[in-house]
Design an enzyme around this catalytic site. Structure first.
Site, PDB file in Angstrom:
ATOM      1  CB  SER A 192       2.307   2.714   3.171  1.00 40.80           C
ATOM      2  OG  SER A 192       2.421   3.603   2.092  1.00 40.80           O
ATOM      3  CE1 TYR A 215       6.190   3.506  -3.746  1.00 41.03           C
ATOM      4  CE2 TYR A 215       4.718   4.368  -2.068  1.00 41.03           C
ATOM      5  CZ  TYR A 215       4.980   3.472  -3.093  1.00 41.03           C
ATOM      6  OH  TYR A 215       4.030   2.564  -3.457  1.00 41.03           O
ATOM      7  CB  THR A 241       8.585   0.603  -2.957  1.00 40.85           C
ATOM      8  OG1 THR A 241       8.024   0.046  -1.770  1.00 40.85           O
ATOM      9  CG2 THR A 241       7.713   0.236  -4.141  1.00 40.85           C
ATOM     10  CE  LYS A 316       5.940  -4.027  -1.091  1.00 44.43           C
ATOM     11  NZ  LYS A 316       5.270  -3.358  -2.202  1.00 44.43           N
ATOM     12  CG  HIS A 340       3.283  -1.850  -6.241  1.00 44.66           C
ATOM     13  ND1 HIS A 340       4.368  -1.050  -5.978  1.00 44.66           N
ATOM     14  CD2 HIS A 340       2.224  -1.237  -5.630  1.00 44.66           C
ATOM     15  CE1 HIS A 340       3.987  -0.008  -5.262  1.00 44.66           C
ATOM     16  NE2 HIS A 340       2.683  -0.103  -5.026  1.00 44.66           N
TER      17      HIS A 340
HETATM   18  C1  FNR Z   1      -0.208  -1.386  -2.195  1.00 51.63           C
HETATM   19  N1  FNR Z   1       1.142  -1.668  -2.278  1.00 51.63           N
HETATM   20  C2  FNR Z   1       2.042  -0.742  -1.828  1.00 51.63           C
HETATM   21  N2  FNR Z   1       3.365  -1.023  -1.899  1.00 51.63           N
HETATM   22  C3  FNR Z   1       4.270  -0.135  -1.446  1.00 51.63           C
HETATM   23  O1  FNR Z   1       5.456  -0.409  -1.515  1.00 51.63           O
HETATM   24  N3  FNR Z   1       3.858   1.055  -0.901  1.00 51.63           N
HETATM   25  C4  FNR Z   1       2.558   1.406  -0.807  1.00 51.63           C
HETATM   26  O2  FNR Z   1       2.221   2.470  -0.312  1.00 51.63           O
HETATM   27  C5  FNR Z   1       1.607   0.490  -1.308  1.00 51.63           C
HETATM   28  N4  FNR Z   1       0.280   0.778  -1.270  1.00 51.63           N
HETATM   29  C6  FNR Z   1      -0.633  -0.134  -1.693  1.00 51.63           C
HETATM   30  C7  FNR Z   1      -1.986   0.159  -1.595  1.00 51.63           C
HETATM   31  C8  FNR Z   1      -2.903  -0.794  -1.963  1.00 51.63           C
HETATM   32  C9  FNR Z   1      -4.361  -0.482  -1.824  1.00 51.63           C
HETATM   33  C10 FNR Z   1      -2.492  -2.043  -2.461  1.00 51.63           C
HETATM   34  C11 FNR Z   1      -3.485  -3.097  -2.848  1.00 51.63           C
HETATM   35  C12 FNR Z   1      -1.162  -2.332  -2.579  1.00 51.63           C
HETATM   36  C13 FNR Z   1       1.593  -3.011  -2.694  1.00 51.63           C
HETATM   37  C14 FNR Z   1       1.618  -3.923  -1.489  1.00 51.63           C
HETATM   38  O3  FNR Z   1       2.670  -3.574  -0.635  1.00 51.63           O
HETATM   39  C15 FNR Z   1       1.823  -5.388  -1.889  1.00 51.63           C
HETATM   40  O4  FNR Z   1       2.920  -5.472  -2.752  1.00 51.63           O
HETATM   41  C16 FNR Z   1       0.596  -5.993  -2.562  1.00 51.63           C
HETATM   42  O5  FNR Z   1      -0.576  -5.470  -2.024  1.00 51.63           O
HETATM   43  C17 FNR Z   1       0.587  -7.502  -2.394  1.00 51.63           C
HETATM   44  O6  FNR Z   1      -0.442  -8.062  -3.116  1.00 51.63           O
HETATM   45  P1  FNR Z   1      -1.869  -8.480  -2.504  1.00 51.63           P
HETATM   46  O7  FNR Z   1      -1.624  -9.192  -1.183  1.00 51.63           O
HETATM   47  O8  FNR Z   1      -2.636  -7.216  -2.325  1.00 51.63           O
HETATM   48  O9  FNR Z   1      -2.431  -9.369  -3.541  1.00 51.63           O
END
Ligand code: FNR
Length: 477
Positions: A192, A215, A241, A316, A340
């Site tokens: 991330s 980001y 993202t 994404k 997300h």
């Molecule tokens: C995320 N997600 C996420 N996506 C992204 O593009 N940058 C990020 O920094 C984050 N940070 C993040 C933190 C936490 C705690 C969660 C739960 C999710 C989204 C992540 O990449 C992904 O899309 C989802 O987590 C997928 O779903 P599941 O597997 O958590 O159900």
């Protein structure tokens, strides 16, 4: 103010011990009762008895005697004991309960929650449950090949790690542990932008195929610098993202006034004065996003990104066919169907429900021009065509090997997991993440065997039945 033990979540001053065992708490045998008293006495004096090891973050208390005793006497010391630690974890979901016990509430809630009513959060799981199998039998499944290639990189299985922010809140090793676990499993980790370890630090953990999630900040110099650093550090692709012009409304974070603990920072932005998060009246992350993230981001920026890097770009956060077309026109090397983790717009469909639209219907020129093909035949052909043009990946709610199979049957080239990583990290550090990847791998392999598939290309749309299919005649394999 009550402080919390970093490892076992005991708080100090300790809560009053529960005088009567609750129905869930079995009455322990006499020797355990004696040990329980010792443990409680210990917890009543739960000030740090010695300096915590250097990896224990300072705001938390470390109480070694309590840890030893708690893990020894597993059941029923207090509601917060390390009870589940002694049980064998047999599926990915179980790590969530362990993480809940171990983590401070603010951290657990940040990891676990979705946006607003959390309808999509639930739906991300439930939509998988509504898809059934049409397994084939009497096929030699003595050898199963799960290997695949993602953007030209060979990996051991189509299960990869999604970017999740701030992993050192889960475990002191944070992103290092995740990187090592992914590498040991022969798969891809996506780091991330908001990691608590920098791109260089993660690269220094050793070899591995890694993608960098981006980001886009208002200050494009910051973005350009970061992308170049990721490229220099050996990252292989950018996951851009696109679903976060503003942060979704996560009510638990608002209630908890979520903020990155002061002993951590967003390491990629340290030195740029963007690494810290200020306490706010709402979620500290929401105000950070409002201050820094570029809301003007549009398709032209996907093209701009290609002028500053040679890394392929995965878009994404796509969940419609229209945007898939635009992403391909803008030069995306692949699509990640993602909502997300249900943390942005609530009431969007589950990703597994959106997948076929993105991977299949986008690519039905024959159908649109009315060529004489049945819809069923056309969709099957078109999934193949989509995969030929750009690969489509999925994340959101994947918790079982059966889910992985269903996503592949609906046209995904691979999946990513998010929460299972942070929860297992909180529970067992690197070993936990390794175990999550191994359990998913084993379950997926079993699903392939029981469905009669020996390689990923043998997984077809006809191995599953979705709600939309019901009422239609079953296609012949
Ligand atoms: C995320 N997600 C996420 N996506 C992204 O593009 N940058 C990020 O920094 C984050 N940070 C993040 C933190 C936490 C705690 C969660 C739960 C999710 C989204 C992540 O990449 C992904 O899309 C989802 O987590 C997928 O779903 P599941 O597997 O958590 O159900």
């Amino acid at each position: 103010m009550r402080k919390q033990c970093w490892r076992c979540t005991s708080s100090w001053p300790p809560p009053k011990a529960n005088p009567k065992p609750t129905p869930e708490m079995p009455i322990p045998p006499p020797f355990l009762i004696v040990l329980s008293f010792v443990a409680l006495a210990c917890s009543n004096s739960c000030k740090p008895t010695k300096e915590p090891p250097s990896h224990i973050p300072s705001p938390y208390i470390y109480c070694p005697p309590l840890h030893t005793l708690r893990s020894f006497i597993s059941p029923g010391i207090s509601e917060q004991g390390c009870k589940t630690m002694s049980m064998e974890v047999t599926n990915v979901m179980e790590y969530e309960a362990i993480a809940k016990q171990k983590l401070p509430k603010m951290v657990f809630d940040y990891y676990a929650s979705g946006a607003e009513d959390q309808w999509t959060l639930q739906e991300n799981r439930e939509a998988f449950w509504r898809i059934l199998f049409r397994p084939r039998i009497l096929i030699d499944v003595s050898k199963i090949d799960m290997t695949t290639t993602v953007l030209g990189f060979k990996i051991s299985m189509p299960i990869m790690i999604a970017p999740t922010a701030m992993q050192k809140m889960a475990h002191p090793d944070g992103e290092y542990a995740t990187a090592r676990a992914a590498s040991a499993a022969g798969t891809i980790m996506t780091l991330s932008s908001w990691a608590t370890s920098s791109v260089e630090e993660v690269a220094s953990t050793g070899p591995g195929i890694r993608f960098f999630q981006l980001y886009v900040y208002k200050d494009r110099n910051v973005v350009a610098q970061l992308v170049r650093r990721a490229e220099r550090a050996g990252f292989k692709a950018i996951a851009l993202t696109v679903d976060t012009p503003r942060l979704g409304r996560r009510e638990a974070d608002i209630k908890n006034r979520f903020v990155l603990p002061p002993f951590l920072s967003l390491k990629n932005f340290e030195g740029l004065d963007l690494g810290k998060m200020d306490q706010a009246n709402e979620s500290g992350l929401a105000s950070y996003v409002a201050g820094q993230i570029d809301r003007t981001l549009s398709w032209k920026d996907v093209k701009w990104l290609q002028t500053i890097t040679t890394m392929p770009i995965l878009v994404k956060g796509v969940i419609t066919a229209e945007d898939t077309r635009l992403a391909i026109q803008s030069g995306a090397a692949g699509i990640i169907v993602s909502n997300h983790g249900a943390r942005q717009l609530d009431y969007v469909p589950a990703t597994i429900s959106a997948l076929e639209e993105v991977s299949a219907k986008t690519f039905i020129p024959e159908a649109e021009f009315g060529i004489l093909l049945t819809k069923q035949w056309c969709q099957i052909q078109v999934v193949k065509a989509a995969q030929g043009r750009v690969p489509v990946f999925l994340d959101g709610g994947v918790r079982r090997g059966t889910d992985v199979f269903k996503a592949l049957a609906l046209g995904a080239s691979g999946i990513f997991i998010g929460r299972p990583v942070v929860f297992s990290l909180a529970a067992e550090g690197e070993a936990g993440v390794r175990k999550v990847l191994q359990m998913l791998r084993d379950e997926f392999e079993l699903t392939m065997a029981l469905s009669g598939c020996t390689s990923l290309k043998e997984i077809t749309r006809n191995h599953i039945v979705t709600e939309a299919d019901r009422g239609r005649p079953f296609p012949r394999l």
